[in-house]
Design a protein around this motif. Structure first.
Motif, PDB file in Angstrom:
ATOM      1  N   THR A 101      22.323  12.033 -70.402  1.00 31.79           N
ATOM      2  CA  THR A 101      22.945  12.203 -69.266  1.00 31.79           C
ATOM      3  C   THR A 101      21.980  11.995 -68.253  1.00 31.79           C
ATOM      4  OG1 THR A 101      24.065  14.292 -70.473  1.00 31.79           O
ATOM      5  CG2 THR A 101      24.295  13.497 -67.717  1.00 31.79           C
ATOM      6  N   GLN A 102      23.008  10.732 -67.325  1.00 28.47           N
ATOM      7  CA  GLN A 102      21.856  10.312 -66.420  1.00 28.47           C
ATOM      8  C   GLN A 102      22.704  10.463 -65.604  1.00 28.47           C
ATOM      9  OE1 GLN A 102      22.601   5.780 -67.632  1.00 28.47           O
ATOM     10  NE2 GLN A 102      20.171   6.579 -68.298  1.00 28.47           N
ATOM     11  N   CYS A 103      22.430  10.546 -64.128  1.00 24.86           N
ATOM     12  CA  CYS A 103      23.151  10.458 -62.489  1.00 24.86           C
ATOM     13  C   CYS A 103      21.965   8.811 -61.651  1.00 24.86           C
ATOM     14  CB  CYS A 103      22.494  12.113 -61.408  1.00 24.86           C
ATOM     15  SG  CYS A 103      21.139  11.946 -61.656  1.00 24.86           S
ATOM     16  N   ASN A 104      23.214   8.932 -61.764  1.00 23.97           N
ATOM     17  CA  ASN A 104      23.131   7.612 -60.278  1.00 23.97           C
ATOM     18  C   ASN A 104      22.397   8.216 -58.667  1.00 23.97           C
ATOM     19  OD1 ASN A 104      23.236   4.835 -59.035  1.00 23.97           O
ATOM     20  ND2 ASN A 104      24.700   4.581 -59.305  1.00 23.97           N
ATOM     21  N   VAL A 105      20.807   7.778 -58.281  1.00 26.12           N
ATOM     22  CA  VAL A 105      20.531   9.000 -57.160  1.00 26.12           C
ATOM     23  C   VAL A 105      20.465   7.674 -56.086  1.00 26.12           C
ATOM     24  CG1 VAL A 105      18.317   9.712 -56.698  1.00 26.12           C
ATOM     25  CG2 VAL A 105      19.259  10.237 -58.663  1.00 26.12           C
ATOM     26  N   GLN A 106      20.197   7.830 -54.903  1.00 26.56           N
ATOM     27  CA  GLN A 106      20.188   7.579 -53.846  1.00 26.56           C
ATOM     28  C   GLN A 106      19.092   7.671 -52.807  1.00 26.56           C
ATOM     29  OE1 GLN A 106      23.651   7.325 -50.888  1.00 26.56           O
ATOM     30  NE2 GLN A 106      22.207   6.052 -49.380  1.00 26.56           N
ATOM     31  N   TRP A 107      18.384   6.998 -52.726  1.00 23.94           N
ATOM     32  CA  TRP A 107      16.702   6.936 -52.517  1.00 23.94           C
ATOM     33  C   TRP A 107      16.990   7.270 -50.842  1.00 23.94           C
ATOM     34  CZ3 TRP A 107      13.561   9.688 -55.924  1.00 23.94           C
ATOM     35  CH2 TRP A 107      14.594   9.415 -57.134  1.00 23.94           C
ATOM     36  N   ASP A 108      15.964   8.144 -50.089  1.00 23.17           N
ATOM     37  CA  ASP A 108      15.877   8.150 -48.767  1.00 23.17           C
ATOM     38  C   ASP A 108      15.331   6.507 -48.101  1.00 23.17           C
ATOM     39  OD1 ASP A 108      15.468   8.646 -46.161  1.00 23.17           O
ATOM     40  OD2 ASP A 108      13.644   9.554 -46.896  1.00 23.17           O
ATOM     41  N   GLU A 118      18.806   7.704 -63.404  1.00 20.65           N
ATOM     42  CA  GLU A 118      18.039   8.610 -63.478  1.00 20.65           C
ATOM     43  C   GLU A 118      18.239   9.315 -64.466  1.00 20.65           C
ATOM     44  OE1 GLU A 118      14.782   7.759 -62.741  1.00 20.65           O
ATOM     45  OE2 GLU A 118      15.471   6.822 -61.115  1.00 20.65           O
ATOM     46  N   ASP A 119      17.660  10.252 -65.159  1.00 24.04           N
ATOM     47  CA  ASP A 119      17.640  11.591 -66.007  1.00 24.04           C
ATOM     48  C   ASP A 119      18.265  12.740 -65.355  1.00 24.04           C
ATOM     49  OD1 ASP A 119      16.917  12.347 -68.902  1.00 24.04           O
ATOM     50  OD2 ASP A 119      16.047  14.109 -67.491  1.00 24.04           O
ATOM     51  N   TYR A 120      19.087  12.635 -66.009  1.00 25.71           N
ATOM     52  CA  TYR A 120      20.187  14.117 -64.903  1.00 25.71           C
ATOM     53  C   TYR A 120      19.018  14.637 -65.180  1.00 25.71           C
ATOM     54  CZ  TYR A 120      23.578  17.696 -64.277  1.00 25.71           C
ATOM     55  OH  TYR A 120      24.138  18.378 -64.024  1.00 25.71           O
ATOM     56  N   ASN A 121      18.610  15.648 -66.457  1.00 29.31           N
ATOM     57  CA  ASN A 121      17.691  17.189 -66.417  1.00 29.31           C
ATOM     58  C   ASN A 121      16.775  16.473 -65.503  1.00 29.31           C
ATOM     59  OD1 ASN A 121      18.921  17.951 -68.423  1.00 29.31           O
ATOM     60  ND2 ASN A 121      18.194  16.821 -69.815  1.00 29.31           N
ATOM     61  N   GLU A 122      16.394  16.060 -65.454  1.00 28.40           N
ATOM     62  CA  GLU A 122      14.905  16.137 -64.680  1.00 28.40           C
ATOM     63  C   GLU A 122      15.555  15.747 -63.010  1.00 28.40           C
ATOM     64  OE1 GLU A 122      10.839  12.787 -63.846  1.00 28.40           O
ATOM     65  OE2 GLU A 122      12.017  12.465 -65.439  1.00 28.40           O
ATOM     66  N   ILE A 123      16.067  14.867 -62.809  1.00 27.95           N
ATOM     67  CA  ILE A 123      16.546  15.582 -60.892  1.00 27.95           C
ATOM     68  C   ILE A 123      17.102  16.736 -61.233  1.00 27.95           C
ATOM     69  CG2 ILE A 123      18.364  14.288 -59.684  1.00 27.95           C
ATOM     70  CD1 ILE A 123      15.635  12.644 -60.682  1.00 27.95           C
ATOM     71  N   PRO A 128      18.028  20.620 -57.627  1.00 25.25           N
ATOM     72  CA  PRO A 128      18.962  20.988 -57.743  1.00 25.25           C
ATOM     73  C   PRO A 128      20.254  21.028 -56.245  1.00 25.25           C
ATOM     74  CG  PRO A 128      17.232  22.999 -57.962  1.00 25.25           C
ATOM     75  CD  PRO A 128      16.646  21.524 -57.134  1.00 25.25           C
ATOM     76  N   HIS A 129      19.357  21.329 -55.442  1.00 26.96           N
ATOM     77  CA  HIS A 129      20.434  20.577 -54.396  1.00 26.96           C
ATOM     78  C   HIS A 129      21.643  19.926 -54.030  1.00 26.96           C
ATOM     79  CE1 HIS A 129      16.516  19.085 -52.824  1.00 26.96           C
ATOM     80  NE2 HIS A 129      18.267  17.903 -52.433  1.00 26.96           N
ATOM     81  N   LEU A 130      20.877  18.747 -54.958  1.00 23.75           N
ATOM     82  CA  LEU A 130      22.247  17.696 -54.751  1.00 23.75           C
ATOM     83  C   LEU A 130      22.953  17.866 -55.795  1.00 23.75           C
ATOM     84  CD1 LEU A 130      19.050  15.010 -55.386  1.00 23.75           C
ATOM     85  CD2 LEU A 130      20.145  15.737 -53.109  1.00 23.75           C
ATOM     86  N   PHE A 131      23.093  18.741 -56.505  1.00 24.18           N
ATOM     87  CA  PHE A 131      24.034  18.924 -57.725  1.00 24.18           C
ATOM     88  C   PHE A 131      25.098  19.511 -57.704  1.00 24.18           C
ATOM     89  CE2 PHE A 131      20.703  17.030 -59.693  1.00 24.18           C
ATOM     90  CZ  PHE A 131      20.969  15.980 -60.086  1.00 24.18           C
ATOM     91  N   ASN A 132      25.159  20.666 -55.901  1.00 21.98           N
ATOM     92  CA  ASN A 132      26.084  21.320 -55.569  1.00 21.98           C
ATOM     93  C   ASN A 132      27.428  20.939 -55.681  1.00 21.98           C
ATOM     94  OD1 ASN A 132      24.163  22.950 -55.336  1.00 21.98           O
ATOM     95  ND2 ASN A 132      23.687  22.643 -52.617  1.00 21.98           N
ATOM     96  N   VAL A 133      27.706  20.085 -55.450  1.00 22.46           N
ATOM     97  CA  VAL A 133      29.075  18.768 -55.264  1.00 22.46           C
ATOM     98  C   VAL A 133      29.944  18.898 -56.696  1.00 22.46           C
ATOM     99  CG1 VAL A 133      30.375  16.487 -54.534  1.00 22.46           C
ATOM    100  CG2 VAL A 133      28.387  17.700 -52.577  1.00 22.46           C
TER     101      VAL A 133
END
Length: 136
Positions: A101-108, A118-123, A128-133
């Motif tokens: 499982t991967q997630c597409n991450v927007q960086w500051d 990026e690897d979903y588990n690591e992010i 964890p607050h990024l996954f509330n949505v």
């Protein structure tokens, strides 16, 4: 035969000169035909200053590429701390015989166009607050 060697050398020099014009950096030294030593700003003095010419490409100016260097958080010399600001998408990707499982991450400091997978588990573990949505 000697004329062919001279012609080849001339063409190599011309190609070398064209490559120099692609980079908007100050060229300090041609280490060898494919490696250049370039001038770096003082803030990047820790960075190795010799680059393979294949990495130096013509740059077209774009304000979206500008980064405020003063706002970057530096932990150690050479380690810049850039925080993720959002997870844009989650996917399951098959890698050989496994599904990950991967997630597409927007960086500051970066636009959505520069988001990385990026690897979903690591992010998820670190931010964890990024996954509330996705959880609601």
């Amino acid at each position: 035969m000697e004329e062919k060697v001279k012609l080849i050398r001339k063409r190599l020099e011309e190609a070398n000169d064209r490559q120099k014009s692609y980079a908007d950096v100050k060229l300090l030294e041609v280490v060898n035909p494919v490696a250049y030593r370039i001038a770096l700003p003082p803030a990047l003095a820790w960075l190795h200053d010799v680059f393979d010419v294949s990495y130096l490409k013509k740059y077209v100016s774009d304000f979206a590429h500008m980064i405020d260097w003063n706002s970057l958080q530096v932990q150690d010399p050479g380690v810049v701390m850039i925080e993720p600001i959002s997870v844009l998408e989650v996917r399951k990707q098959r890698l050989r015989n496994t599904k990950v499982t991967q997630c597409n991450v927007q960086w500051d400091q970066y636009t959505k166009d520069n988001a990385t997978w990026e690897d979903y588990n690591e992010i998820h573990q670190r931010f964890p607050h990024l996954f509330n949505v996705f959880n609601s």
